[in-house]
Design an enzyme around this catalytic site. Structure first.
Site, PDB file in Angstrom:
ATOM      1  N   LYS A  56     -11.968  26.740 -28.112  1.00 50.72           N
ATOM      2  CA  LYS A  56     -10.692  25.828 -27.519  1.00 50.72           C
ATOM      3  C   LYS A  56     -10.931  25.489 -26.258  1.00 50.72           C
ATOM      4  O   LYS A  56     -10.821  24.356 -26.041  1.00 50.72           O
ATOM      5  CB  LYS A  56      -9.297  26.736 -27.839  1.00 50.72           C
ATOM      6  CG  LYS A  56      -8.799  26.849 -29.083  1.00 50.72           C
ATOM      7  CD  LYS A  56      -7.834  27.866 -29.232  1.00 50.72           C
ATOM      8  CE  LYS A  56      -7.541  28.227 -30.503  1.00 50.72           C
ATOM      9  NZ  LYS A  56      -6.639  29.586 -30.720  1.00 50.72           N
ATOM     10  N   GLN A 100      -3.275  34.020 -27.766  1.00 50.75           N
ATOM     11  CA  GLN A 100      -4.344  34.188 -28.939  1.00 50.75           C
ATOM     12  C   GLN A 100      -3.907  35.529 -29.819  1.00 50.75           C
ATOM     13  O   GLN A 100      -3.841  36.600 -29.170  1.00 50.75           O
ATOM     14  CB  GLN A 100      -5.510  34.390 -28.454  1.00 50.75           C
ATOM     15  CG  GLN A 100      -6.589  34.518 -29.340  1.00 50.75           C
ATOM     16  CD  GLN A 100      -6.914  33.181 -30.108  1.00 50.75           C
ATOM     17  OE1 GLN A 100      -6.937  32.207 -29.750  1.00 50.75           O
ATOM     18  NE2 GLN A 100      -7.023  33.353 -31.506  1.00 50.75           N
ATOM     19  N   ASP A 123       1.485  26.344 -28.980  1.00 50.49           N
ATOM     20  CA  ASP A 123       1.057  26.542 -30.132  1.00 50.49           C
ATOM     21  C   ASP A 123       2.355  26.383 -31.207  1.00 50.49           C
ATOM     22  O   ASP A 123       2.301  26.765 -32.450  1.00 50.49           O
ATOM     23  CB  ASP A 123       0.896  28.102 -30.265  1.00 50.49           C
ATOM     24  CG  ASP A 123      -0.619  28.284 -30.572  1.00 50.49           C
ATOM     25  OD1 ASP A 123      -1.557  27.244 -31.003  1.00 50.49           O
ATOM     26  OD2 ASP A 123      -1.207  29.332 -30.017  1.00 50.49           O
TER      27      ASP A 123
END
Ligand code: NAP
Length: 286
Positions: A56, A100, A123
């Site tokens: 990412k 994460q 997200d």
């Protein structure tokens, strides 16, 4: 048309579509009056998570997004994690916060995600954004389902009026994807591990999306001739990464199909970048 060309047109090439999106974003970022900043929080030493975060970061750097990674030890407490998130919520230089997953077992990811400022939740997993999606309000949507919808749109797959079956009902993929397909005016059936006779639903579907994480969940006999098949699943096997779909045989019946790897995965990263740019723009211009 040659068989090779026909097969090529069939494949929903996530790498090519995501690279087109990333290049559009790069141009857009160039014109902004600042640089979007994405901060990833990585708790513990999970090797796969480290790889995902560095992928990412790499993509972000390529298109001009600033990134920072906060590495926390596996022993981090829930309170310490919340404090880190609060600091990032208040930091005016941060546009997007990425926690994460998975977290070490002693940590509650839902509680931690709930702390993230919904306006920095790139997200799209915070319950406020989840609620907004279900109420049809503007917010951040989760990257993988967003990537599936974007891929279908860019591949001229019509969703309106179609029968779609989503297999898997996680908050990360299945549930939001079912809602997004419904918002595109598909008629959606959401299947899961307690669904009796999965084939009964998939064999009549125009669009089948599998997000289970078990190889061979979708075999050729379960698919209608000409259906669009999207494989979100990822399983690590001795032969490498595979999806949920028996790709080689299903490909012969499907009108379009995603490979694993190279299908939905790259789209997820592209949508994270897109959400980060949107977060920057919303904070500056609205
Ligand atoms: P998850 O939370 O484990 O959910 C799996 C879902 O599959 C559950 O809803 C489960 O049903 C259902 N299921 C399990 N066995 C089934 C069966 N035999 N028949 C029908 N449904 C079944 O997983 P997730 O986070 O949604 O991820 C799903 C897969 O997508 C994983 O392989 C993951 O690695 C992959 N993934 C890929 C990307 C990407 O970017 N490509 C992103 C995210 C996830 P119940 O609810 O009844 O348990």
């Amino acid at each position: 048309m040659s068989t090779i060309l026909m097969t090529k047109n069939k494949i929903l090439d996530g790498r090519a579509i995501s690279s087109a999106i990333l290049s559009e974003l790069k141009t857009k970022i160039h014109r902004l009056d600042g640089i979007p900043t994405l901060v990833a929080i990585l708790v513990g030493d999970d090797p796969a998570s480290k790889i995902y975060v560095s992928m990412k970061q790499k993509r972000a750097k390529e298109i001009g997004i600033n990134t920072r990674v906060i590495n926390l030890p596996a022993s981090t407490s829930q309170e310490q994690l919340h404090e880190t998130i609060q600091d990032l919520n208040e930091d005016k230089t941060v546009d997007g916060i990425l926690l994460q997953l998975p977290l070490p077992q002693h940590l509650d990811s839902n509680q931690a995600i709930a702390i993230i400022d919904p306006n920095k939740d790139v997200d799209g997993l915070n319950y406020i954004n989840f609620g907004k999606l279900h109420m049809g309000l503007e917010g951040f949507n989760p990257c993988t389902p967003l990537g599936v919808i974007e891929m279908l749109k860019r591949s001229d797959v019509k969703m309106e009026g179609k029968d779609a079956v989503v297999i898997g009902r996680s908050n990360l993929v299945g549930k939001p994807l079912a809602r997004m397909l419904e918002m595109e005016n598909a008629t959606v059936t959401l299947c899961h591990s307690k669904t009796r006779n999965l084939k009964r639903y998939t064999e009549y579907a125009d669009i089948v999306v599998s997000a289970v994480g078990k190889p061979q969940t979708i075999t050729a006999d379960m698919i209608k001739q000409g259906a669009v098949v999207v494989d979100v699943g990822i399983s690590r096997t001795k032969n490498g990464l595979v999806g949920d779909v028996d790709f080689e045989l299903v490909k012969l019946k499907a009108s379009k199909i995603t490979p694993v790897p190279g299908g939905v995965g790259p789209m997820t990263i592209a949508m994270l970048m897109s959400n980060t740019v949107n977060a920057f723009e919303r904070r500056r211009y609205t």
